[in-house]
Scaffold this active site. Structure first.
Site, short mmCIF file in Angstrom:
data_model
loop_
_atom_site.label_atom_id
_atom_site.label_comp_id
_atom_site.label_asym_id
_atom_site.label_seq_id
_atom_site.Cartn_x
_atom_site.Cartn_y
_atom_site.Cartn_z
N ASP A 1 0.82 -1.21 0.00
CA ASP A 1 0.00 0.00 0.00
C ASP A 1 0.85 1.26 0.00
O ASP A 1 2.02 1.25 0.41
CB ASP A 1 -0.89 0.04 1.24
CG ASP A 1 -2.03 -0.96 1.17
OD1 ASP A 1 -2.06 -1.78 0.24
OD2 ASP A 1 -2.90 -0.92 2.07
N ASP A 2 0.22 2.36 -0.45
CA ASP A 2 0.71 3.75 -0.27
C ASP A 2 1.71 4.24 -1.30
O ASP A 2 2.14 5.39 -1.23
CB ASP A 2 1.29 3.97 1.13
CG ASP A 2 0.26 3.78 2.23
OD1 ASP A 2 -0.93 3.58 1.90
OD2 ASP A 2 0.63 3.85 3.41
N HIS B 1 -5.59 9.79 0.36
CA HIS B 1 -5.26 9.00 1.56
C HIS B 1 -5.47 9.83 2.84
O HIS B 1 -4.88 9.55 3.88
CB HIS B 1 -3.82 8.48 1.51
CG HIS B 1 -3.60 7.25 2.33
ND1 HIS B 1 -3.25 7.28 3.66
CD2 HIS B 1 -3.68 5.93 2.03
CE1 HIS B 1 -3.11 6.06 4.13
NE2 HIS B 1 -3.37 5.21 3.16
N HIS C 1 3.70 -2.26 3.21
CA HIS C 1 3.68 -0.87 2.76
C HIS C 1 4.98 -0.53 2.02
O HIS C 1 6.03 -1.15 2.26
CB HIS C 1 3.48 0.09 3.93
CG HIS C 1 2.11 0.00 4.52
ND1 HIS C 1 1.73 -1.01 5.37
CD2 HIS C 1 1.01 0.80 4.38
CE1 HIS C 1 0.46 -0.84 5.73
NE2 HIS C 1 0.01 0.25 5.14
N HIS D 1 -6.11 3.04 -4.02
CA HIS D 1 -6.04 3.24 -2.57
C HIS D 1 -6.42 4.68 -2.21
O HIS D 1 -5.82 5.27 -1.32
CB HIS D 1 -4.63 2.90 -2.10
CG HIS D 1 -4.52 2.60 -0.63
ND1 HIS D 1 -5.41 1.81 0.06
CD2 HIS D 1 -3.58 2.97 0.30
CE1 HIS D 1 -5.04 1.71 1.32
NE2 HIS D 1 -3.95 2.42 1.49
#
Length: 237
Positions: A42-43, A97, A195, A93
């Site tokens: 993620d991210d 965020h 991540h 995602h």
């Protein structure tokens, strides 16, 4: 003479029983369900960490799924293109965020996903319908939102193994390995949350050991794609 014939018949019978058991064990083993695992990050994309992760995945011959934050793409378009070109899967995602922003309403949440979807398509030509809730869907996803997401052909993927490198990127490499290899044996498939932020260098260091661990256990590494069954937590009432 009769005794000799009897012994021969006994030996033949025992051999038949042995072969039957051997074939039964082999058939049972061959028919056991495959052990599938999905590595997810993620991210990203980020300048250094994402490329390091991609290098390791390439060396190990493993594919993964990257859930992309839209605002992180600018200036890192080449990294996004590399993810796609090397056969990894791409998910959405949100764009910002920003938890306070994205969870204000269903419409804002969906808009952020679609904005990221459009940005990824602009750069790669690929349209992703895979999404992951920042922080996970628990206590956020209800039937109303689920129906709205499905109307946009968006599919949700949470996780059942967590490195905890998002909330605590400074965990030691060994602790990340322990977290990444700890799971409930009842799961038919494993989806590991990792991540690729700028501070996730220990995730990079732990990844080869995690991959080797699951390879040794006979797991097959897969990417999440449009044919992958959704995985989300219990719906909020």
């Amino acid at each position: 003479m009769k005794k000799s014939k009897f012994l021969i018949l006994c030996l033949i019978l025992m051999n038949c029983i042995f072969l039957f058991k051997l074939n039964y064990i082999k058939a049972t083993s061959d028919s056991s369900p495959p052990k599938n695992i999905y590595l997810t990050f993620d991210d990203g994309p980020t300048y250094i960490i994402t490329n390091k992760l991609l290098n390791i995945l390439s060396e190990k011959g493993v594919k993964a799924t990257f859930f992309i934050v839209g605002k992180e793409i600018e200036g890192k378009e080449d990294i996004l293109k590399r993810i796609y070109a090397e056969g990894h899967s791409i998910g959405l995602h949100t764009y910002s965020h920003n938890f306070k922003q994205i969870y204000k309403s269903d419409e804002i949440f969906i808009e952020e996903m679609l904005k990221t979807q459009a940005k990824i398509k602009e750069i790669t030509g690929f349209t992703s319908n895979l999404i992951r809730f920042p922080g996970g869907s628990s206590k956020r996803l209800n039937l109303r939102l689920l129906d709205k997401l499905h109307e946009h052909n968006l599919k949700i993927y949470d996780w059942n193994v967590n490195l905890c490198d998002g909330v605590n990127p400074n965990l030691t490499t060994n602790q990340l390995f322990v977290n990444g290899t700890k799971h409930n044996t009842k799961y038919s498939r494993l989806i590991i949350l990792m991540h690729c932020n700028f501070n996730n260098i220990n995730t990079v260091n732990a990844l080869p050991k995690i991959i080797d661990h699951y390879k040794n256990l006979g797991y097959e590494f897969k990417v999440i794609d449009e044919n992958t069954k959704e995985y989300y937590y219990r719906l909020k009432k």
